[in-house]
Design an enzyme around this catalytic site. Sequence first.
Site, PDB file in Angstrom:
ATOM      1  N   ASP A 392     101.436   6.194 -31.429  1.00 34.39           N
ATOM      2  CA  ASP A 392     101.694   5.920 -32.847  1.00 34.39           C
ATOM      3  C   ASP A 392     103.153   6.200 -33.218  1.00 34.39           C
ATOM      4  O   ASP A 392     103.910   6.795 -32.454  1.00 34.39           O
ATOM      5  CB  ASP A 392     100.751   6.780 -33.697  1.00 34.39           C
ATOM      6  CG  ASP A 392     100.732   6.320 -35.156  1.00 34.39           C
ATOM      7  OD1 ASP A 392     101.067   5.152 -35.417  1.00 34.39           O
ATOM      8  OD2 ASP A 392     100.394   7.144 -36.024  1.00 34.39           O
ATOM      9  N   GLU A 395     107.554   2.519 -34.052  1.00 35.17           N
ATOM     10  CA  GLU A 395     108.393   1.359 -34.471  1.00 35.17           C
ATOM     11  C   GLU A 395     109.860   1.596 -34.157  1.00 35.17           C
ATOM     12  O   GLU A 395     110.553   0.611 -33.887  1.00 35.17           O
ATOM     13  CB  GLU A 395     108.191   1.091 -35.963  1.00 35.17           C
ATOM     14  CG  GLU A 395     106.810   0.597 -36.318  1.00 35.17           C
ATOM     15  CD  GLU A 395     105.736   1.675 -36.210  1.00 35.17           C
ATOM     16  OE1 GLU A 395     106.063   2.853 -36.436  1.00 35.17           O
ATOM     17  OE2 GLU A 395     104.600   1.337 -35.879  1.00 35.17           O
ATOM     18  N   ASP A 462      97.934   0.787 -40.658  1.00 40.61           N
ATOM     19  CA  ASP A 462      97.367   1.398 -41.863  1.00 40.61           C
ATOM     20  C   ASP A 462      96.913   0.377 -42.896  1.00 40.61           C
ATOM     21  O   ASP A 462      97.604   0.095 -43.874  1.00 40.61           O
ATOM     22  CB  ASP A 462      98.386   2.353 -42.482  1.00 40.61           C
ATOM     23  CG  ASP A 462      98.713   3.492 -41.543  1.00 40.61           C
ATOM     24  OD1 ASP A 462      98.005   3.645 -40.527  1.00 40.61           O
ATOM     25  OD2 ASP A 462      99.678   4.233 -41.811  1.00 40.61           O
TER      26      ASP A 462
HETATM   27  C1  GLC Z   1      99.866   6.847 -39.044  1.00 37.67           C
HETATM   28  C2  GLC Z   1      98.817   6.055 -38.280  1.00 37.67           C
HETATM   29  C3  GLC Z   1      97.435   6.543 -38.656  1.00 37.67           C
HETATM   30  C4  GLC Z   1      97.341   8.028 -38.386  1.00 37.67           C
HETATM   31  C5  GLC Z   1      98.439   8.790 -39.115  1.00 37.67           C
HETATM   32  C6  GLC Z   1      98.473  10.271 -38.747  1.00 37.67           C
HETATM   33  O1  GLC Z   1      99.778   6.582 -40.393  1.00 37.67           O
HETATM   34  O2  GLC Z   1      98.949   4.684 -38.508  1.00 37.67           O
HETATM   35  O3  GLC Z   1      96.435   5.835 -37.983  1.00 37.67           O
HETATM   36  O4  GLC Z   1      96.094   8.519 -38.767  1.00 37.67           O
HETATM   37  O5  GLC Z   1      99.699   8.228 -38.801  1.00 37.67           O
HETATM   38  O6  GLC Z   1      98.679  10.437 -37.394  1.00 37.67           O
END
Ligand code: GLC
Length: 719
Positions: A392, A395, A462
């Site tokens: 995650d 980007e 998200d």
């Molecule tokens: C970002 C991710 C989400 C995750 C959050 C905390 O917003 O897209 O899926 O729960 O970070 O890690």
Amino acid sequence: MEHAFTSLSSEDGIFLIETRFGIRKFCFLSDSSFRLYEPDSPISPCVQGAVPVREGVKASKDGSTYRFQYGKVVVEVDEELHIQVRVDGELVLDATQLSVTIQGGDFSLAEKEGHHTSRDSGAQHGLHILNDRPVYGLGERTGPLDKRGYFYTNWNTDDPSAHVDTFPSLYQSIPFVILFDPKATVGLFIDNTYRMDFDINKSDEHAVEVRYEKGCQDIYVFLGALPEVIKGYTALTGRNPLVPYWALGAQQCRWSYPSASKVDEVIKGYRDADMPLSCVYLDIDYMDAYKDFTVDASKFPNIATWLKQKEEDGIKIVPIIDAGVKAEEGYFLYDEGMEHGYFSTLNGETYHNEVWPGDSVFPAFIDERVQQWWANHIKEFLELGFAGIWNDMNEPASFRGPLPMDVDMGKGILHEQAHNIYGHSMVKAGAKGFEQANRRLFQLTRAGYAGTCRYSSTWAGDNQSIYDHLRLSLPQLMNMSLSGQAYIGVDLGGFGGDATPELLARWAVGGLLNPLYRNHSALGTKDQEPYLLPEPYKSAYRDALKLRYKIRPALYTELYLAETQGSIALRPMVYNYPEDSRTYNENTQVMYGRDLLLIPSLFPGQLCRAAYFPEDYVHIVTGKVYPKGDHLIDVGIGDIPLFLRKGAILAIEEGEELVLLASSKDAETLYYEDARDGLEYRKGEYSLIRYRLQDGKLITEPIHEGISPRHKNVIVRYL
Ligand code: GLC
């Protein structure tokens, strides 16, 4: 005129073209694809195996026009970079080098209030492609299936506000555009990792414009029917390796389950509610102070033992790993990275910004040495007992403003060029870790570029708990699939905001065919675990889950075919019905493989809706036959509007039995099985069987038999 051309020769199949814009190279890659590129195009982050055709290409030149012919395809390129492609004499592509057209106007006042304006990014180069065909592809985007009339930018973006049609970019950037025609579809892959704009028949109603300011022109063109075009593109850039079988089951996530005992409670919640579950994710709070590759032992004591227990209970645990690394002396990852110079730099100094752990640094993932270092940590983490990795914030996301364009992200490649392949490079490193651990790949990523699916699957970031996002998920996932990504999904129930019980139950049905079936929700939102639902929503969710579990053999078979044959699993109807124009912008019905059609409700309170069947279909649950044409179907809470094509068999699993659910006495299906995990299937340890019913008689045609059958019995049942 053909006879005026004088012939050209080339030993390696690559021809040089002189144009007003400089030299270009040209080569055929097959009888349905070619490449046109600048000689100093950088090494592609994703292309593998682009071998020029050496023999049989007829090349000639007349004045300033070059002409290349191979088989039925003729490509003409002139000095002005006017490109014309003919297949069997028919013009299928007409593109010219774009001259500068930057939209004028000062829109800053509107932007100050946060409005999206249609300002492009100042791009000056590119292509103007005449087009009146439906346009698909471009990976993960908002907007409808047919992209005409919309503007998109390739710049991986983490914007947690509600994703709407006017968003130019989301987390991924896939520069693959499909100009659809039932017989002569054209796919263009513009391999440029810098920021790029796609104006899809918007400024010019009759043209697609691809614009970029930096980077080289490196274009791959694929020709043929839609499936062939996608197959050619994925053969070049990469396909999703088959995920383990458990990944087709229900997955539960939450930002965050704060402790092992809470995760145990969730697993028990599912069990007590008679809801199957295969995987739970650990979001950022499992870590010690949001430090990658650490586990907070006060919340997850004896993690290895606990993970082993979960594995024995049939539950996989997948942790999140973020791109930003906490900048803290004494933290092993930071110390190692600093010692070896593994972090991105600005003007020679380690570059800092802020992410979850506070002050953070960013691994220079473009550098293979950094990838190897990261791979070692991924391997160790997997060996602790984790079943996969959820990547995650890659980007990369940052809380103290965007990273400057000149941050060096490895090997001197600056952020402006590296941005769109930062996540790609992170998961490439992760995939190496799986390889070293000799494990079947299971990674999710948020950011990506063309070919990222070779290393990781994608969830679409998200989204929110709103009906608009349930509706968005269909065309979004269909275009991701058309862009070569097989194992994909959105957060069921929506991530941000509070899901109403009805929305959650409707999403469980609306997402029934999403390869990734994961329920996730954000910190501070209402609990979204399905066992907490009131009736009748809880039963509706359970029914959807149970049906999902039964159809896993069919879902798995298509993912295997997607990897090995380049077909797509989740499909827009146009893929299966290219001659039927009713399907060209069908945003509310979705298919899986050749035979499964889902026509979900996308609105609250809905009891019935219009459905379009391009041929005869049979309702999976009720057995009711829907002849070709328009119908009203039931979509109340508890209805599961899933249909099987007449003439097809659906292979489902019921305990130890493989049930061939047949829609008629003459029907067939392909069925794939293997060890369901591990990599032995790549060595031939799998079976692929064609089951055929001929006037009610079952004929079993093994295409490959590499393992002994898993099921005790194979039985035929009629719908
Ligand atoms: C970002 C991710 C989400 C995750 C959050 C905390 O917003 O897209 O899926 O729960 O970070 O890690």
